[in-house]
Design an enzyme around this catalytic site. Structure first.
Site, short mmCIF file in Angstrom:
data_model
loop_
_atom_site.label_atom_id
_atom_site.label_comp_id
_atom_site.label_asym_id
_atom_site.label_seq_id
_atom_site.Cartn_x
_atom_site.Cartn_y
_atom_site.Cartn_z
N GLU A 31 -1.16 7.43 -3.22
CA GLU A 31 -0.23 7.09 -5.05
C GLU A 31 -0.89 5.50 -5.22
OE1 GLU A 31 3.69 6.95 -4.35
OE2 GLU A 31 4.00 8.43 -3.21
N GLY A 32 -2.05 5.25 -3.91
CA GLY A 32 -2.18 3.56 -4.96
C GLY A 32 -1.43 2.53 -4.16
N GLY A 44 -0.70 4.85 -0.02
CA GLY A 44 -1.47 5.96 0.22
C GLY A 44 -2.62 6.31 -0.71
N GLY A 72 -6.87 0.93 5.44
CA GLY A 72 -5.76 0.21 4.87
C GLY A 72 -6.71 -1.29 5.09
N ASP A 73 -6.96 -1.31 6.14
CA ASP A 73 -8.27 -2.41 6.31
C ASP A 73 -9.07 -2.86 5.36
OD1 ASP A 73 -7.05 -2.75 9.23
OD2 ASP A 73 -7.92 -1.10 10.05
N SER A 90 0.53 -1.55 0.28
CA SER A 90 0.28 -0.37 0.14
C SER A 90 0.46 0.85 0.13
CB SER A 90 -1.18 0.27 1.62
OG SER A 90 0.02 -0.09 2.62
#
Length: 315
Positions: free
Chosen positions: A230-231, A228, A257-258, A226
């Protein structure tokens, strides 16, 4: 195919919204709310919102377990948590409304002993078998051995289950040091966590790709990094892709993120090819960003978001 999530160090997340966060100053909160959470709980909630049957297990303090029981019942999640004396921790999340980012203050969790881990192992043994998907997510309680995830992963792999691991630090390192047949099937490190494992900075996307491919070549079927805003970068036997999120109104970054992990699991459940898997994972994360708590919008909206996500081949 059964789905189960494990949260050994859950938390009640108290989110305080501020106009702006300035360290060392007195702040007046715009709003405050609390969510029963923890990474595995959040993943289970997103999967339930998507319409999948899912069980959740882990460890809860019996003195304040009610918010978790209520949440799981409301979402229709099979509650298989082990209760022990004490209180589940509370984490403080400071949401800066001017910038849209969140500062986390995570408190220590419950101390758990070998008998509690054995009780959790028994639940996992009952819930996982050939072809099932298990998500091990979040930090370990301070009293739990560093190799707890590694041991649980090895046991479930021997039963034929597939394991998705979302962890960091020594717990992740121990799981990644396992023998090939005991490695998790999928992991979701962020750039910093991947740098910790690699032992070197990964400043460019090409550097991230090299490190992700190193892990995939060791025997981890799917590596999702991950990045952020930026995908995310995904590597599997099908190749490598980068998925770029659509512009999204951010209500809260807590649990994004989950949600990404939940999207991966939903895609693995449906055996999607890598580009479609990337789209679903990013769509879950983008959908969650528009909501507070671990909640997804309706399936039609998530599917519409998936169609907006651009996927680039990196082969």
């Amino acid at each position: 195919m059964s789905l189960v999530t494990l949260t050994l160090n859950p938390a009640i997340d108290q989110t305080v919204t501020l106009d702006s966060l300035t360290p060392g100053h007195v702040h007046r909160a715009r709003s405050v709310w609390a969510d029963a959470g923890g990474k595995g709980v959040n993943v289970a909630c997103c999967l339930a919102d998507w319409g999948l049957a899912v069980a959740a297990t882990g460890v809860l303090g019996q003195d304040n377990a009610a918010p978790f029981s209520q949440l799981l019942a409301a979402k229709g999640i099979d509650d298989r948590f082990v209760w022990i004396p004490g209180e589940t921790r509370t984490n403080l999340k400071l949401l800066d409304a001017s910038r849209g980012d969140t500062t986390d203050i995570n408190l220590p969790g419950l101390d758990i002993g070998p008998s509690t881990i054995e009780a959790v192992r028994a639940v996992l043994a009952d819930l996982t078998g050939p072809g099932d998907l298990a998500v091990l997510a979040g930090s370990l309680p301070r009293s739990a051995p560093t190799d707890t995830y590694a041991r649980l992963t090895a046991e479930m792999k021997r039963r034929g289950a597939r394991v998705v691991l979302d962890a960091s630090g020594p717990a992740l390192a121990a799981a990644l040091a396992a023998r090939r047949e005991s490695l998790p099937d999928a992991i979701k490190p962020n750039r910093h966590e991947l740098e910790e494992w690699a032992g070197r900075p990964l400043p460019e996307r090409a550097d991230v790709l090299v490190a992700a491919r190193e892990l995939q070549s060791r025997g981890i079927a799917l590596v999702c990094v991950s990045l952020g805003a930026e995908g995310a970068l995904l590597v599997s036997s099908e190749g490598a892709v980068r998925a770029l999120p659509p512009p999204t109104r951010v209500a809260s970054t807590v649990g994004a993120g989950d949600a990404l992990v939940a999207g991966l699991v939903a895609g693995l459940h449906d055996r999607l090819p890598l580009p479609d898997l990337a789209r679903r994972a990013l769509a879950f994360a983008a959908g969650k960003l528009s909501r507070t708590g671990a909640n997804l919008p309706g399936r039609a909206e998530v599917e519409a978001l998936a169609r907006e996500i651009r996927v680039e081949r990196l082969d």
